[in-house]
Design an enzyme around this catalytic site. Sequence first.
Site, PDB file in Angstrom:
ATOM      1  N   HIS A  28       0.903  -1.058   0.097  1.00 36.32           N
ATOM      2  CA  HIS A  28      -0.059   0.020   0.111  1.00 36.32           C
ATOM      3  C   HIS A  28       0.815   1.274  -0.152  1.00 36.32           C
ATOM      4  O   HIS A  28       0.287   2.480  -0.260  1.00 36.32           O
ATOM      5  CB  HIS A  28      -0.941   0.106   1.320  1.00 36.32           C
ATOM      6  N   ASP A  41      -9.334 -10.782 -17.415  1.00 36.40           N
ATOM      7  CA  ASP A  41      -9.323 -11.973 -18.479  1.00 36.40           C
ATOM      8  C   ASP A  41      -7.808 -11.983 -18.863  1.00 36.40           C
ATOM      9  O   ASP A  41      -7.397 -11.408 -19.760  1.00 36.40           O
ATOM     10  CB  ASP A  41     -10.175 -11.824 -19.298  1.00 36.40           C
TER      11      ASP A  41
END
Length: 416
Positions: free
Chosen positions: A147, A357
Amino acid sequence: MVESMILSRKMIKPSSPTDISRHNLSFIDHIASSAYVPVAAFYSKPENNISQILENSLSRVLSSYYPFAGIIMDNKYVDCNDTGAEFLNVRISCPMSEILDHAYNDVTDVVFPQYLPWSSYSNGSLLVVQLSHFDCGGIAVSVCLSHKIADGYSLCKFLNDWAATARHESDFKPSTQFDAYSFFPLMDDPPVLRDIVREPQRCVSRMYHFSSSSLGRLKDIVSTNSQVQNPTRVEVATALLHKFGAAVSMANFGMFQPSILSHLMSFRPPLSRNTIGNACYFFGSIASTEDEIELPHFVAQLRNAKQYLQDKSKDPNTLASHVLENVKERANKSEKSTKFDFYMCSSLCNLGVYKIDFGWGEPIRVTLARNPMKNNFIFLDSPNGDGINVLITLREADMLIFESNKELLEFASPLV
């Protein structure tokens, strides 16, 4: 008992050597948590050679995301030395359904690199990937990203760019701008924020689904009883979950407990959508009385706070000054904040998590690791496009009270 076995472990370096040796952290990067952002996407029975496809495409995409392959130095900059990202191939001794059909999210721990979601891991890779192979032939691609160098928006963009690189091979090149430092420059002596939410507690996470029709009913309640005529689905769901969280607190203490709720907002726009890093900050509301947790009032408070931050963000210079002053104010008030229940919300909705994908279809489920922070709500798109999902993390005892709330079940349903 589900067991996992590491089949291979290697470092994936950028395919092209990085010609930029240093990436300066922004002020917001500097104050960001050292924890990792862990996301996993599950796929059913993809093609062969998936590990090779992922490794090769990861190497190529890291050439555009070169700071992810470096090392943070002194919490001030990334040494872009092409150390690489860690990549693990792991065998999981169960069918994928055993993970996806479990009521609680804790079981997804097995598809995240061991120990990473719970530690700062400050001396290791900034990016770690685990490819998990299940007995049924299904797989999970899980990612832990520091982060310190990226927010949720950056992580989702990286995942979609990585997937596009895998599908299109050499025909695709991501557009990235590592320029947040120019908007939020690091100062010599930044204020220190005491972390009031990372208390060591036994927490559990569970995913709930809000259908479009349920969200529509909540929006009608808010618009009919407040001046907010176009509440968003995340706003109304946040208000409802906060209300029932407050009900849990009242059940525990026998009286209303004041609360602070913080929500993260991205600054893209006005910053470029290609800006990678921590380009976000908090807005939120305080509920001092029981009346203030009712949906119309709470959504109106959230909307006003969000609009104020949006107005500040129109001018990057004004925005930077506002964030700095707000951080100083929060640092000065951190002791008083312990008297409030604290709720933290963030949203990954509309960031394409179900468009990841790699060439064998879209994921059948996307989730995050069990969150170590209590009173945490993370919103995600629903895989079928109907409504939204939310990953709810509470103390174990609190979850038992929360999930038995009959009014909650009128609007949201637990997954599984």
